[in-house]
Every structure is written in C-alpha cells, then in structure tokens.
Motif scaffolding. Sequence first.
Motif, mmCIF file in Angstrom:
data_model
loop_
_atom_site.group_PDB
_atom_site.id
_atom_site.type_symbol
_atom_site.label_atom_id
_atom_site.label_comp_id
_atom_site.label_asym_id
_atom_site.label_seq_id
_atom_site.Cartn_x
_atom_site.Cartn_y
_atom_site.Cartn_z
ATOM 1 N N ARG A 171 -4.216 -6.389 -2.719
ATOM 2 C CA ARG A 171 -3.487 -6.348 -3.982
ATOM 3 C C ARG A 171 -2.664 -5.082 -4.132
ATOM 4 N NH1 ARG A 171 -7.304 -6.563 -8.223
ATOM 5 N NH2 ARG A 171 -8.297 -5.301 -6.659
ATOM 6 N N LEU A 172 -3.051 -4.007 -3.407
ATOM 7 C CA LEU A 172 -2.226 -2.797 -3.444
ATOM 8 C C LEU A 172 -0.887 -3.085 -2.791
ATOM 9 C CD1 LEU A 172 -4.800 -0.011 -2.529
ATOM 10 C CD2 LEU A 172 -3.952 -0.668 -4.772
ATOM 11 N N GLU A 174 0.491 -6.032 -2.660
ATOM 12 C CA GLU A 174 1.218 -6.876 -3.603
ATOM 13 C C GLU A 174 1.768 -6.052 -4.764
ATOM 14 O OE1 GLU A 174 -1.227 -10.155 -4.783
ATOM 15 O OE2 GLU A 174 -0.817 -11.245 -2.928
ATOM 16 N N ALA A 175 0.973 -5.101 -5.246
ATOM 17 C CA ALA A 175 1.441 -4.259 -6.353
ATOM 18 C C ALA A 175 2.690 -3.502 -5.938
ATOM 19 C CB ALA A 175 0.340 -3.294 -6.787
ATOM 20 N N ALA A 176 2.702 -2.987 -4.710
ATOM 21 C CA ALA A 176 3.871 -2.239 -4.243
ATOM 22 C C ALA A 176 5.084 -3.155 -4.153
ATOM 23 C CB ALA A 176 3.580 -1.596 -2.896
ATOM 24 N N HIS A 177 4.900 -4.356 -3.610
ATOM 25 C CA HIS A 177 6.004 -5.321 -3.565
ATOM 26 C C HIS A 177 6.499 -5.608 -4.965
ATOM 27 C CE1 HIS A 177 6.530 -6.424 0.543
ATOM 28 N NE2 HIS A 177 5.263 -6.749 0.733
ATOM 29 N N ASP A 178 5.541 -5.806 -5.857
ATOM 30 C CA ASP A 178 5.845 -6.153 -7.230
ATOM 31 C C ASP A 178 6.708 -5.081 -7.890
ATOM 32 O OD1 ASP A 178 5.071 -8.100 -9.393
ATOM 33 O OD2 ASP A 178 4.507 -6.218 -10.354
ATOM 34 N N LEU A 179 6.433 -3.816 -7.559
ATOM 35 C CA LEU A 179 7.153 -2.707 -8.193
ATOM 36 C C LEU A 179 8.482 -2.433 -7.505
ATOM 37 C CD1 LEU A 179 4.073 -0.430 -8.752
ATOM 38 C CD2 LEU A 179 5.462 -1.456 -10.535
ATOM 39 N N GLY A 180 8.810 -3.199 -6.484
ATOM 40 C CA GLY A 180 10.139 -3.072 -5.891
ATOM 41 C C GLY A 180 10.176 -2.593 -4.459
ATOM 42 N N CYS A 181 9.031 -2.464 -3.795
ATOM 43 C CA CYS A 181 9.010 -2.026 -2.394
ATOM 44 C C CYS A 181 9.349 -3.185 -1.474
ATOM 45 C CB CYS A 181 7.596 -1.584 -2.008
ATOM 46 S SG CYS A 181 7.300 0.150 -2.166
ATOM 47 N N ASN A 182 10.233 -2.931 -0.492
ATOM 48 C CA ASN A 182 10.351 -3.911 0.582
ATOM 49 C C ASN A 182 9.251 -3.617 1.604
ATOM 50 O OD1 ASN A 182 11.237 -1.638 1.869
ATOM 51 N ND2 ASN A 182 13.394 -2.200 1.763
ATOM 52 N N LYS A 189 4.747 3.975 1.989
ATOM 53 C CA LYS A 189 4.236 4.504 0.723
ATOM 54 C C LYS A 189 2.820 4.072 0.410
ATOM 55 C CE LYS A 189 8.662 5.109 -1.536
ATOM 56 N NZ LYS A 189 8.429 6.417 -2.153
ATOM 57 N N VAL A 190 2.356 3.021 1.043
ATOM 58 C CA VAL A 190 0.999 2.554 0.739
ATOM 59 C C VAL A 190 0.113 2.526 1.981
ATOM 60 C CG1 VAL A 190 -0.375 0.692 -0.232
ATOM 61 C CG2 VAL A 190 1.868 1.198 -1.197
ATOM 62 N N PHE B 58 4.461 -14.189 -5.234
ATOM 63 C CA PHE B 58 3.454 -13.988 -4.187
ATOM 64 C C PHE B 58 3.040 -15.296 -3.530
ATOM 65 C CE2 PHE B 58 2.339 -10.332 -7.072
ATOM 66 C CZ PHE B 58 3.036 -9.414 -6.317
ATOM 67 N N TYR B 79 9.882 -8.259 -4.682
ATOM 68 C CA TYR B 79 10.487 -6.976 -5.050
ATOM 69 C C TYR B 79 11.898 -7.117 -5.574
ATOM 70 C CZ TYR B 79 12.491 -7.056 -0.277
ATOM 71 O OH TYR B 79 13.155 -7.396 0.867
ATOM 72 N N ASN B 84 7.289 -7.920 -13.436
ATOM 73 C CA ASN B 84 6.239 -7.027 -12.950
ATOM 74 C C ASN B 84 4.884 -7.548 -13.384
ATOM 75 O OD1 ASN B 84 8.384 -4.213 -13.174
ATOM 76 N ND2 ASN B 84 7.503 -5.059 -11.326
ATOM 77 N N PHE B 87 -2.267 -6.346 -12.624
ATOM 78 C CA PHE B 87 -3.242 -7.116 -11.859
ATOM 79 C C PHE B 87 -4.600 -7.115 -12.537
ATOM 80 C CE2 PHE B 87 0.108 -6.200 -8.968
ATOM 81 C CZ PHE B 87 0.162 -7.303 -8.138
#
Lengths: 275, 376
Positions: A171-172, A174-182, A189-190, B58, B79, B84, B87
């Motif tokens: 999920r970390l 996924e969280a990074a993707h969610d916040l805009g990371c490719n 970064k993770v 996802f 992304y 947003n 979780f």
Amino acid sequence: MKQRSLLQKCLAAPHMVWTVLFIIAPLLFVAYYAFTDSEGAFTFDNILKSLEADYMVIFFRSISLAIIATFICLIIAYPMAYAISRAKPSAQKIIIMLVMLPMWMNFLIRTYSWMSILEDTGFINQLLIKLGLEPVHMINTSGAVVLGMVYNFLPYMILPIYTVMVKIDRRLVEAAHDLGCNSFGVMTKVIFPLSISGVVSGVTMVFVPSISTFYISQKLGGGNFDLIGDTIERQFQTAYNYNLGAAISLILMVLIIISMAIMNKFSDEDGGMVV
Amino acid sequence: MTESNAGRIIELKNIRKSFDGETVLDGINLDIHDKEFVTFLGPSGCGKTTTLRIIAGFETPDFGEVFFDGAKINDLPPYKRQVNTVFQKYALFPHLNVYENVAFGLRLGKKLKEEEISRRVKDMLRMVNLSGFERRNVESLSGGQQQRVAIARALINHPRVLLLDEPLGALDLKLRKDMQNELKNIQMQTGITFIYVTHDQEEALSMSDVIVVMNEGVIQQIGTPTDIYNEPVNAFVADFIGESNILDGVMLEDYKAKFSNQTFDCLDKGFAKGEAVDIVVRPEDVDVVPVEKGMLSGIVTSVTFKGVHYEIIVDIGGFKWMIQTTDFVAQDEHIGLYIEPDAIHVMKKSKYSDQFGDYSSFSDELDELSVNTEEE
Ligand SMILES: Nc1ncnc2c1ncn2[C@@H]1O[C@H](COP(=O)(O)OP(=O)(O)OP(=O)(O)O)[C@@H](O)[C@H]1O
Ligand SMILES: [Mg+2]
C-alpha cells in the motif's frame, strides 16, 4: 523487575560459555601472537612489518577487488531482489531456492568448475573457437578473481535485500502512485529508502568474505593476485610465522570493523532522513 | 463537458470485476456529482473497496467504463488521476517524518520553492489540527494523529475527489465521532468531492449527502440518508440500515395494506391489487397503547433499557416485533400497538424477502456479538 532471576542467569550460562570459548578466547590468542615475538616477548615489530609497502600493496588490492565485487553484486542483486519480491508468492519460493542452490554445493567444487570454464582451453574458449572467434585469456586475471567472488557471494547480497523488500507494504507503493509518483519515483522515493537496511547487510555480507577470501584468488588468479587472506594463510601454513600472520589478521579485522562502522553510519542517516 | 454529464464528476457504467472467477462487482452503475459527500455502505466483502480502487486506478474493471469529467479514464494510471486516497490503515511512509509525508505530493512534478512547500504543508497541518507535529516520526503518532496526517497528505495536491476507505475504522468511538465532524467540516471547507467507504450505518447516515448501499457486488439503493432510511427499496436495505420489523403483507389496493391479519391505511400506491409485498415498520414509529385502543396487541417478551428509550420485544401472533418506547412496560404485560399510516413502508418482494425474519432470536448478548464482529 530489574533483577534477573536466578533461572534467567542459568539459562544464559551456556551462551556465555560459548561466547568466551569460541569468540573471546581466539581473539585474545590472535592479539597475543600479534604483539609477541617467537620467544614470547612483547613487541610491536609484527604490526610494523605488516604495515610495510609489500603488504600495503596486498591490502590495497584486497580492498579494491572486494569493493568492485561488492558493487557488482549490488548492481545484479538489487533489481533481482526487487523482481523476486514482486513475483507471485509461490514463484518467490522457487526462485529463492534457485538462488540458494549453488550454496549447497561445496565451495571448492564451485571454484574448480569456474577454473575449467575460464581456462585458455576451457569451456568458453572452446565454444568461441567452434564459433570461429578468437579465444580470450580469462583465467589468472583480476577479472577472474572478481568473477569468483561475485559468483560465490551473490546470494548473500540477494537474500537480505529480498527479505527487506517483501516486507515493504504494497500500500505504500500504491500511496506513492496515488500522490503522483510514476514507477521511477516510487523506486527512488519509497522502495530504495525502505530497502537501505537490506542493502547495508548485503554489502557487509559480501564485502567481509570478499576481502578475506584466500581460495578464489589462488585458483582463479593463479597466484598473481595475492590477497590478504592468501598472505595470512601462507604465514600460518608455509612460513610458520604465526606472529606476523596474527598481526596481519588483526589489521584486517580493524579494517573490516571500520568499513562496517561506515556502512552503519550511512544506513542510520539515510534510513531516517529526507530523500 | 456535454449537457448529459453536467455536474457529474465520476460516472461508473456497468462495471464488472471478478477475482479468480469469483464475481465481485456485478454491473455497477453510478453517477457522482461534484462537491458531494458520497458514502458506499455495505457488509464486509460486498465490493466497496474494489469499487474505490477502480476509481483510484489501482484495479481495472473487466468490463464497463469509468468516466472522469466526461472523459473515459479506464487506462489512465493512478498518478495521472485527480483523485487521492486515504488508505484504510493510513499507509504513511515510515521513512519520512510528518512534514515530509504531507509534502510528498508537492515534491513531485513541477518544482516548487521550499518556502511555498513549507507554507502549504503548514496550512494543511493547521487544518487537520496537527501544527507543531512537523518533525515527529509518523510511527510515534497515535491512530487519530496518523489518520490526520494521511488526510493532510492526500489533500495537499488539491484533488478533485478524495477517496476514503474506512478511514475511522481503527479509532475508538469517541475519537470516531470527533473525526466524523472534522471530516465533514474539511469537506465543506474545501469543496472536494468525498467518496467514503464504511460499513457503519450510523456514520453513513450522519455524514453523507448520498448513500450507496451495496451487497454482493450489486448496488441495492442510491439515495439521501432520509430516503434510504424512510424508503428502503428492499428487505436487505431495510434490515441493514437501522432496526426494522419486516413483515409479509399484501397490498389490497392503493393506500391499503394487510399484514398481521389486519388491514392498515398507508401512503403507498402503485402496486397490483393483491400483490404480495414486504412491509417495514421502524421500531420507533410504533406507539404503545392500552390493548383496547391498539390496532394490534401482544405480549411483551423482553425489555431492555437503552438510556433514551426502552427496547421491547412484543410477540404478536407468533411474530416478534421490536419496539422502542420511552414509556416503561413490564415483561409479560399485554399491550396494544398503534401504527400511523406514514409509519408503514411497503416494498416490492425481492430475493432478500425470506432472509430477514422477526426478532425471535434477539437478545442483548447476540446484539453485542454482532456489533463486535462488525468492528473487526
Ligand atoms: N486482489 C484480490 N484478489 C482476490 N480477491 C479479492 C481481491 N480483492 C478483493 N477480493 C475479494 O473481493 C471481494 C470484495 O472485496 P472488497 O475488498 O471490495 O470488499 P469490501 O466491501 O471492501 O469489504 P470490507 O468491508 O471487508 O473491507 C471479497 O470477497 C474479496 O475477498
Ligand atoms: Mg474494504
């Protein structure tokens, strides 16, 4: 309950005995030999002798080859460990077993096999000749020594990095993707900051045996690339100069302790810090 | 934006999804309007998280389309979506402190000046009441504080839509109530569309503009909290939201329903004459009266004091009703019940009709058990 109970003390006893018998006592022996002459009198001569130019060249060679081998292991192991950690759980088990498979074979046999692969008339060169290409001289080069180290110690790099990576919460990512990371951003970064501790143990576990190895260099380096390990072995096995051998061992130990301290410092800073 | 999707920020069209041959979403159709607080409500495993993950990007649906502002986004990676997520268990970055967790989204893409980042992070932390926590390690924070960091982190890029997957699930009751208010305030302040997942019906009723009730991968009902509560479409919704007495009945004609061997006036119409229906009567809508004045009468089999009211079980011709009343009645007392026409809600028969009976197995112990399992 600060006071340890008698039972607890008793339970710790075997471990204490073990530590004293097999770790502390040998260390004291090494130190004793390093600081005495053949008569048993106290002296600094052994230490001074091992810091002479002849030995410094060998120290330097050992360090550089070990660094190169460690670095190559890291480059190969990191993406591999990442890929394994992303595979299906059932596939992960099989791949990890394959990674460890060579470790089940005797170290000497593995190194002998590499000799016969790399020899001037060995497997690779015969293949090259069959294909109508020029044979290449590989055995008895520093490259062959590094290859031997990488081959033998690669699993020790893959396993700790893999162990850390499978524990990284999906999920970390996924969280990074969610916040805009490719995908690249997620990696830098993770994944990387969170796998530093695995990298540190991997580097230690490859660097330490690489810097102190003695067999690989003799068989694959053909005696042209003496390492510290070879030198120490010779002092004990052929020159019977236990005192010098112990002194060189002691210096090697100090070197290893220093490099491990540097690695740990590096991991502490990077582990808790901003990327 | 075309006429047809005016105000709609997200549209799901006939979404299907299965995992390992198991159908998890079975034809989800849903329009979500800008600035709304929408809640997905349903029992565990009904597909709420999966729906949310499809909106976030996802998961990709096996079938059907996802639209954002009228544009199809099925293949857009997460992304690149203006969405947003908060979780379920926060998923904060353990290697970064509070400040850096919140700043994470700002450090991607175009470079911002450090002062600008600092200003925005501080504003965001103030909004979630975490000023002064900048340098703290996220793992040293309490659950409620971690939750706030997760919200701040998700809001810093000003998403158009915020997805929240049971964000309060791990918090204790008191903190939960506080956070509910705070979340609602944040949503109104920012004007961001919230899509909120919960299986707590009270939470859904008190926070949402729109509730989407799901079960077994199918949307059962979409409506405002009052609609859902007062006009459930079937026995599943009636049972899942609040307490309800669900009885078999027959619609005699418009505005006349028969159940418990009595004919009642009601406000429902449009059913066939003599159509078998499900009748819902909420426990708080029944008045306890002397037997001779009651439309129905029965024996009280259990009385539980709930603070504001008593919860009593009344046996009427073998069917156990639950009734909430502020007047004390004694166990084994013979009482009459009076039901106003607007307290009766008539529903079409559905596949859930037989699954929800009366309160005969009801006891406080059981109630607690089911609450506990829900909270797991
Ligand atoms: N990646 C997956 N692989 C296989 N099955 C999955 C996967 N994700 C979800 N499922 C299954 O899909 C069904 C719906 O799951 P989902 O997480 O959407 O439920 P939910 O409504 O969020 O439930 P809860 O309230 O327990 O979180 C479950 O039966 C679950 O086991
Ligand atoms: Mg879920």
